[in-house]
Enzyme design. Structure first.
Site, PDB file in Angstrom:
ATOM      1  N   HIS A 111       0.856  -1.193   0.000  1.00 20.11           N
ATOM      2  CA  HIS A 111       0.000   0.000   0.000  1.00 20.11           C
ATOM      3  C   HIS A 111       0.890   1.241   0.000  1.00 20.11           C
ATOM      4  O   HIS A 111       1.937   1.253   0.621  1.00 20.11           O
ATOM      5  CB  HIS A 111      -0.910   0.011   1.236  1.00 20.11           C
ATOM      6  CG  HIS A 111      -2.082   0.926   1.096  1.00 20.11           C
ATOM      7  ND1 HIS A 111      -1.993   2.271   1.331  1.00 20.11           N
ATOM      8  CD2 HIS A 111      -3.354   0.684   0.714  1.00 20.11           C
ATOM      9  CE1 HIS A 111      -3.171   2.826   1.120  1.00 20.11           C
ATOM     10  NE2 HIS A 111      -4.014   1.898   0.738  1.00 20.11           N
ATOM     11  N   ASP A 140      -7.970  -5.094  -0.336  1.00 15.94           N
ATOM     12  CA  ASP A 140      -8.420  -5.960  -1.444  1.00 15.94           C
ATOM     13  C   ASP A 140      -8.060  -7.422  -1.251  1.00 15.94           C
ATOM     14  O   ASP A 140      -8.510  -8.273  -2.015  1.00 15.94           O
ATOM     15  CB  ASP A 140      -7.803  -5.453  -2.756  1.00 15.94           C
ATOM     16  CG  ASP A 140      -8.381  -4.098  -3.144  1.00 15.94           C
ATOM     17  OD1 ASP A 140      -7.606  -3.192  -3.486  1.00 15.94           O
ATOM     18  OD2 ASP A 140      -9.619  -3.946  -3.060  1.00 15.94           O
TER      19      ASP A 140
HETATM   20  C1  SDX Z   1      -6.111   0.171  -3.062  1.00 16.60           C
HETATM   21  O1  SDX Z   1      -4.269   4.625  -1.999  1.00 16.60           O
HETATM   22  C2  SDX Z   1      -5.251   4.036  -1.441  1.00 16.60           C
HETATM   23  O2  SDX Z   1      -5.706   4.412  -0.369  1.00 16.60           O
HETATM   24  C3  SDX Z   1      -5.837   2.849  -2.222  1.00 16.60           C
HETATM   25  C4  SDX Z   1      -6.886   2.010  -1.511  1.00 16.60           C
HETATM   26  C5  SDX Z   1      -8.172   2.773  -1.273  1.00 16.60           C
HETATM   27  O3  SDX Z   1      -8.931   2.394  -0.349  1.00 16.60           O
HETATM   28  O4  SDX Z   1      -8.483   3.697  -2.087  1.00 16.60           O
HETATM   29  O5  SDX Z   1      -6.393   1.543  -0.266  1.00 16.60           O
HETATM   30  C6  SDX Z   1      -7.282   0.798  -2.373  1.00 16.60           C
HETATM   31  O6  SDX Z   1      -5.818   0.545  -4.173  1.00 16.60           O
HETATM   32  C7  SDX Z   1      -5.273  -0.843  -2.336  1.00 16.60           C
HETATM   33  C8  SDX Z   1      -4.035  -1.323  -3.169  1.00 16.60           C
HETATM   34  C9  SDX Z   1      -4.545  -2.395  -4.147  1.00 16.60           C
HETATM   35  N1  SDX Z   1      -3.446  -2.761  -5.104  1.00 16.60           N
HETATM   36  C10 SDX Z   1      -2.831  -3.938  -4.991  1.00 16.60           C
HETATM   37  O7  SDX Z   1      -3.050  -4.776  -4.110  1.00 16.60           O
HETATM   38  C11 SDX Z   1      -1.835  -4.195  -6.120  1.00 16.60           C
HETATM   39  C12 SDX Z   1      -0.551  -4.811  -5.542  1.00 16.60           C
HETATM   40  N2  SDX Z   1       0.181  -3.780  -4.797  1.00 16.60           N
HETATM   41  C13 SDX Z   1       1.106  -2.972  -5.471  1.00 16.60           C
HETATM   42  O8  SDX Z   1       1.090  -2.892  -6.829  1.00 16.60           O
HETATM   43  C14 SDX Z   1       1.639  -1.784  -4.683  1.00 16.60           C
HETATM   44  O9  SDX Z   1       1.908  -2.226  -3.418  1.00 16.60           O
HETATM   45  C15 SDX Z   1       0.789  -0.532  -4.636  1.00 16.60           C
HETATM   46  C16 SDX Z   1       0.377  -0.096  -6.002  1.00 16.60           C
HETATM   47  C17 SDX Z   1      -0.428  -0.782  -3.812  1.00 16.60           C
HETATM   48  C18 SDX Z   1       1.611   0.559  -3.971  1.00 16.60           C
HETATM   49  O10 SDX Z   1       2.669   0.819  -4.830  1.00 16.60           O
HETATM   50  P1  SDX Z   1       3.791   1.913  -4.477  1.00 16.60           P
HETATM   51  O11 SDX Z   1       3.470   2.628  -3.207  1.00 16.60           O
HETATM   52  O12 SDX Z   1       4.022   2.729  -5.705  1.00 16.60           O
HETATM   53  O13 SDX Z   1       5.059   1.047  -4.141  1.00 16.60           O
HETATM   54  P2  SDX Z   1       6.047   0.429  -5.206  1.00 16.60           P
HETATM   55  O14 SDX Z   1       5.270  -0.152  -6.358  1.00 16.60           O
HETATM   56  O15 SDX Z   1       7.099   1.446  -5.491  1.00 16.60           O
HETATM   57  O16 SDX Z   1       6.659  -0.803  -4.384  1.00 16.60           O
HETATM   58  C19 SDX Z   1       7.697  -0.588  -3.412  1.00 16.60           C
HETATM   59  C20 SDX Z   1       8.509  -1.906  -3.407  1.00 16.60           C
HETATM   60  C21 SDX Z   1       8.994  -2.312  -4.798  1.00 16.60           C
HETATM   61  O17 SDX Z   1      10.136  -3.117  -4.631  1.00 16.60           O
HETATM   62  P3  SDX Z   1      11.610  -2.426  -4.825  1.00 16.60           P
HETATM   63  O18 SDX Z   1      11.589  -1.771  -6.209  1.00 16.60           O
HETATM   64  O19 SDX Z   1      11.727  -1.410  -3.698  1.00 16.60           O
HETATM   65  O20 SDX Z   1      12.586  -3.571  -4.717  1.00 16.60           O
HETATM   66  O21 SDX Z   1       7.656  -2.978  -2.956  1.00 16.60           O
HETATM   67  C22 SDX Z   1       7.514  -3.919  -4.018  1.00 16.60           C
HETATM   68  C23 SDX Z   1       7.897  -3.218  -5.290  1.00 16.60           C
HETATM   69  O22 SDX Z   1       8.356  -4.153  -6.279  1.00 16.60           O
HETATM   70  N3  SDX Z   1       6.095  -4.304  -4.023  1.00 16.60           N
HETATM   71  C24 SDX Z   1       5.635  -5.537  -4.220  1.00 16.60           C
HETATM   72  C25 SDX Z   1       4.242  -5.440  -4.094  1.00 16.60           C
HETATM   73  N4  SDX Z   1       3.908  -4.176  -3.849  1.00 16.60           N
HETATM   74  C26 SDX Z   1       5.050  -3.470  -3.808  1.00 16.60           C
HETATM   75  N5  SDX Z   1       6.266  -6.710  -4.483  1.00 16.60           N
HETATM   76  C27 SDX Z   1       5.472  -7.796  -4.626  1.00 16.60           C
HETATM   77  N6  SDX Z   1       4.112  -7.791  -4.508  1.00 16.60           N
HETATM   78  C28 SDX Z   1       3.470  -6.623  -4.256  1.00 16.60           C
HETATM   79  N7  SDX Z   1       2.141  -6.603  -4.157  1.00 16.60           N
END
Ligand code: SDX
Length: 428
Positions: free
Chosen positions: A307, A364
């Site tokens: 998140h 989710d």
């Molecule tokens: C919602 O914003 C809100 O409030 C949203 C929400 C709401 O109520 O409106 O809460 C609803 O959208 C919840 C999120 C739902 N999405 C997912 O579950 C999709 C999976 N999660 C990710 O794609 C990610 O965690 C995000 C999009 C939610 C957040 O992305 P960020 O903050 O841009 O973080 P990032 O992508 O830069 O990740 C940071 C690190 C990375 O690794 P490094 O490059 O540092 O090595 O964490 C890793 C990412 O690769 N990472 C994951 C991961 N999520 C982040 N690795 C594996 N699996 C994951 N799910």
């Protein structure tokens, strides 16, 4: 805690030995925001922050999130208490008006929304015109964007207080009808029109399935509360951005709905269950998928994990996880993907990759398992998210218009070609 919201202090920004004093706005819980609204004019610099990970777009009094401590409050009320004790329509009133309603106020908003629990017949014509197999979120966006055509007085939905509330209540009342129509169309089933004898959630279930199970109605009311608002998330920020051009409310909401559809945002609940089903089909080896999620060369992500704000447990996920066990037990549903979800969660929470990146289950991760147990098909999960989030989007739009925030227009740093002259095609 600061003395009062909006208290301020200053910080100095030194650029080439010149100190620029910038004021700092202090929030209710001492969050601090450096005011850079005059930065370009005074320093010739803009800030650069793709995805706005460090940038506040506005001040808001609707929802507070403490991502470090896993806290979510709406108008000061903890989400755990609202989920347990309030109704979805009480939370609608709270988000819109800033206070919990008394009995008369609750009866009034319920009556206003019941009177608008309908939809133009033309919505059915529009949905029928779309190809079979259209994604329900695309159908929902079409229907929402069509509302100004059916209700032209909503085009200037802000000018007149009476028209403003008529526009808001109409949308809150129409949404469950449109969402149910979208479901029926996606299943090629005949539409079921609203039953005025039923309350908000029961009527929605009736229009979806032609019957109402009180256990499912109660579970759904709680799930809608857990999705009602989440401060400046992607879709709410989109609603504010679109609304900042002073376009009508319905157009702004249709845009926010499209933002929610994305798999990184509200579309994740559909992707979580599809991921769990594919893990089950692949033998249920959760460790294999934990390793895929950690492998940078593998595009696989653990959907429902991570998140932007929560670097601890998403408090909504805690409530939903507890609810999943209770609801599946009450409905006598034994869903093998729930066991896979729990194994994934346990492995991830004990894995250094996820711990280091502070990746926890988000709203989710478990919600889709409950929707599935309630008989809702996976491609409708994000429509359910939109139904819950609607009062939050409307409240954010209302606050943005009340605050007089300027039209959103971010700056950029240009990195393209410098000036050059046109060349005839024979010289290229
Ligand atoms: C919602 O914003 C809100 O409030 C949203 C929400 C709401 O109520 O409106 O809460 C609803 O959208 C919840 C999120 C739902 N999405 C997912 O579950 C999709 C999976 N999660 C990710 O794609 C990610 O965690 C995000 C999009 C939610 C957040 O992305 P960020 O903050 O841009 O973080 P990032 O992508 O830069 O990740 C940071 C690190 C990375 O690794 P490094 O490059 O540092 O090595 O964490 C890793 C990412 O690769 N990472 C994951 C991961 N999520 C982040 N690795 C594996 N699996 C994951 N799910």
């Amino acid at each position: 805690m600061s003395d009062l919201p909006g208290a301020s202090e200053t910080v100095n920004l030194n650029i080439q030995e010149e100190a620029h004093a910038l004021s700092v706005t202090i929030g209710t819980y001492n969050e601090k925001g450096i005011d850079i609204s005059k930065l370009l004019g005074t320093t010739g610099h803009v800030t650069l922050d793709p995805g706005f990970k460090n940038t506040g777009s506005t001040k808001s009094a609707i929802t507070f999130i403490d991502g470090i401590n896993g806290i979510l409050q709406h108008r000061g009320y903890p989400i755990e208490q609202l989920a347990e004790l309030a109704s979805f329509q009480e939370v609608m009133y709270l988000l819109l008006q800033g206070e919990l309603p008394n009995a008369n106020q609750l009866a009034d908003i319920e009556g206003q929304i019941k009177a608008e629990t309908k939809a133009p017949e033309g919505i059915k014509t529009l949905l029928n015109a779309l190809p079979d197999g259209s994604h329900p979120m695309g159908m929902l966006s079409v229907a929402l964007a069509s509302l100004p055509s059916f209700y032209p007085n909503a085009l200037d939905s802000w000018s007149d207080e009476t028209v403003r509330w008529e526009t808001i209540y109409r949308l809150l009342g129409h949404m469950p009808v449109i969402a149910a129509y979208v479901y029926r169309r996606s299943q090629n089933l005949p539409y079921i029109d609203p039953n005025p004898e039923l309350d908000y959630v029961s009527n929605f279930l009736y229009m979806m399935f032609g019957e109402v199970d009180p256990v499912i109605a109660d579970a759904l009311d709680t799930l809608l509360i857990l999705h009602a608002d989440h401060e400046q998330n992607c879709s709410a920020a989109t609603v504010r951005m679109i609304g900042s051009s002073h376009v009508n409310l319905y157009a702004a909401i249709a845009g926010g709905n499209s933002a929610l559809w994305g798999p990184l945002h509200g579309g994740a609940n559909q992707k979580v269950v599809e991921m769990l089903e594919s893990i089950l089909a692949d033998g249920g080896d959760s460790e294999k998928y934990i390793n895929k999620a950690k492998d940078k060369a593998d595009p696989f992500r653990l959907m429902g994990f991570g998140h932007r704000v929560y670097k601890n447990f998403d408090p909504r996920a805690k409530v939903i996880k507890a609810y999943a066990d209770k609801i599946l037990d009450k409905l006598n549903v034994d869903d093998p993907v729930l066991d896979i979800a729990k194994r994934l969660e346990s492995s991830a929470l004990n894995d250094e990759y996820f711990q280091k990146r502070k990746l926890f289950p988000n709203v989710d991760f478990y919600s889709g398992i409950i929707y599935r147990a309630l008989g809702i098909p996976v491609d409708m999960f994000t429509v359910m998210f939109a139904l819950g989030r609607l009062p939050g989007w409307v409240s954010q739009w209302k606050e943005m218009r009340e605050s007089g925030d300027p039209i959103g227009r971010p700056r950029q740093i240009y990195t393209g070609a410098s000036k050059r002259d046109y060349k005839p095609i024979t010289d290229r």
